[in-house]
Enzyme design. Structure first.
Site, short mmCIF file in Angstrom:
data_model
loop_
_atom_site.label_atom_id
_atom_site.label_comp_id
_atom_site.label_asym_id
_atom_site.label_seq_id
_atom_site.Cartn_x
_atom_site.Cartn_y
_atom_site.Cartn_z
NE ARG A 165 -2.72 1.33 3.45
CZ ARG A 165 -3.69 1.03 4.20
NH1 ARG A 165 -4.96 1.08 3.73
NH2 ARG A 165 -3.04 0.98 6.08
CG ASP A 449 -4.88 2.95 10.96
OD1 ASP A 449 -5.29 3.63 11.29
OD2 ASP A 449 -5.07 2.15 10.55
#
Length: 527
Positions: A165, A449
């Site tokens: 990613r 996160d």
């Protein structure tokens, strides 16, 4: 600092960085940035225009000009690529050396190697992470912890498929300049992995695969597809070798899922329900629209909320109509190896969440911790049996309108003082960790996160700017949040250690003007 044909590397050259920043890699970085940089600027301007329209009272809807794409039943994406046929359990995490080994060994089918939300974009992390991926593919990676524990890879056939990613279109990489300007962080992460990972993956019978974050439109997907074509041609790789799964984690993208798959169809590997960023996006896009778009406490908004269920089921239906995988969202609960009660609660919640997804037709789902892989795999094993996926389940029963996707009001639960305090504490603890170089951190038995930190600080901003009353009867004001900030900071201790995190929190949660992404001012704090 060095300059080669208009490409300037301002980041320090650490040990082995030359293996990543090769002449071939730098040449591709320069070509991608020069060819696609202006279009990247255009799609980012389009985001600003759309935000201005929403702030002025506009709304979102399925685009009439692309109705033909949505209604045409004949087109499909490319068949699943090797290593991506069975995706029943995927693990996510940053690309540090220990996580690389643990994720690949976890028993998951796929590892999302994260340069984005679970990662702090320090120069050392970005280039060092690429080195770790190279070493993993060459099977020369190992790690020894400070307490003497050794980590090494299992046999190759047991390892997860790597899917990288890169960072989103809105971010830049300031340590690499092309013609004097910072290049796109998306293209930086993508190109380095492609140069060094493509042939290595092909030798292992797989390919260079990606997860694409934060997109808001089919035009942004078309930009990615053109990057794939340009890069594959430049490296002599057959077109269609790259495969990409798009995270549907913004509310505008939910209205263009067919169009996004269409733009990427020869490179598409499906869509993912990025639930946490999706909530962040919804808050952000309608942040100043009054009580009708004010969400209750973050932990009250589950996937069973009507607007979240509509988005989730529409994603499955859209993917399976086009032969694409539908991948479920993150299980953020962190099992405890010391507290059996916490562990039992976490596993029960994860099992319930994965049963809902498997029952809805998802082909797999995410976990954030190796200890959650078995429960996710067990749930999907029960639903799939010997089948690798549920692509045959079309979900023709699903009917979702634009209004249902936007029906935020009426979600059960209120705004509480406990929820406000949780948002303040989570944001503080996460920002301190991020600024120290770690982008994924366990807080209150949840893996936090950047996406969950974004929800925390955005809710606070929204509650202040849209008069919101707590369960205590108090109205959320800047002064109230400042008092709670002081109190929560005292609970955490080490006031000097939280000074930078507090300053950043005030900037992104309490300023009069809303900051689009907290990572933008946070990144500027790094040299």
């Amino acid at each position: 600092m060095e300059n080669t044909q208009g490409i300037t590397v301002t980041g320090e050259r650490h040990d082995r960085f030359d293996e990543v920043l090769t002449p071939q890699a730098l040449a591709l970085l320069g070509e991608l940035q020069r060819q696609l940089g202006p279009r990247r600027a255009e799609v980012l301007r389009a985001r600003q225009v759309r935000q201005s329209e929403l702030s002025a009272g506009g709304t979102l809807d399925f685009r009439p000009e692309s109705a033909e794409i949505r209604e045409d039943a004949s087109w499909r994406v490319a068949p699943p690529a090797p290593g991506l046929v069975d995706r029943r359990v995927e693990i996510t995490g940053p690309t540090d050396r220990k996580m690389t080994i643990n994720a690949l060994n976890s028993g998951a089918k796929v590892w999302l190697a994260d340069f984005e939300d679970a990662n702090t974009p320090l120069w050392e992390n970005m280039v060092g992470g690429q080195l770790n991926l190279m070493d993993a593919l060459d099977r020369r990676i190992d790690f020894e912890s400070p307490d003497g524990k050794s980590y090494a890879l299992r046999p190759e056939e047991e390892l997860a498929t790597i899917v990288v990613r890169p960072r989103g279109w809105h971010l830049s990489e300031k340590h690499l300049l092309v013609d004097g300007e910072p290049m796109s962080a998306s293209l930086f992460d993508f190109a380095l992995y492609l140069v060094h990972g493509a042939q290595r993956q092909l030798q292992h019978g797989r390919g260079p695969y990606f997860y694409l974050p934060k997109m808001e439109s089919a035009a942004e997907a078309r930009l990615w597809n053109d990057a794939f074509l340009l890069a594959q041609d430049a490296l002599g790789i057959p077109r269609g070798t790259i495969r990409a799964t798009v995270l549907i984690e913004t509310i505008p993208a939910a209205f263009e899922m067919h169009e996004i798959l269409y733009e990427l169809r020869e490179h598409s590997a499906g869509l993912n329900a990025g639930r946490w960023d999706y909530l962040f996006s919804l808050i952000k896009k309608f942040r100043d629209r009054g009580a009708g778009f004010v969400l209750p406490d973050r932990n009250s908004v589950t996937m069973t909320a009507p607007f979240m269920r509509a988005y989730s089921e529409l994603l499955v239906q859209t993917c399976h109509r086009r032969g694409a995988h539908a991948i479920g969202g993150m299980a953020a609960f962190i099992p405890s190896r010391r507290d059996e009660q916490v562990n039992a609660t976490a596993l029960a919640k994860v099992r319930q969440d994965k049963q809902r997804e498997a029952g809805a037709g998802y082909d797999g789902s995410w976990v954030a911790h190796p200890d959650l892989v078995p429960v996710c795999r067990e749930v999907f094993d029960e639903h799939l049996g010997e089948r690798p996926n549920q692509l045959d389940r079309q979900r023709d029963d699903v009917r979702v309108s634009a209004g249902e996707l936007l029906a935020v009001g009426g979600v059960e639960g209120g705004v509480t003082e406990a929820g406000l305090r949780n948002n303040v504490s989570v944001a503080l603890q996460y920002l301190r960790s991020w600024l120290a170089g770690t982008g994924a951190v366990a807080v209150f038995n949840l893996m936090e996160d950047a996406a969950t930190a974004e929800i925390s600080r955005s809710q606070i901003w929204q509650w202040i700017h849209n008069p919101t009353t707590l369960d205590t009867g108090e109205t959320v004001t800047r002064e109230l949040v400042e008092r709670i900030l002081e109190e929560e900071c005292d609970k955490l201790g080490d006031p000097a250690g939280y000074a930078d995190a507090r300053a950043l929190f005030v900037e992104v949660a309490l300023a009069e003007d809303y900051t689009e992404f907290l990572t933008l001012p946070a990144y500027q704090r790094f040299p």
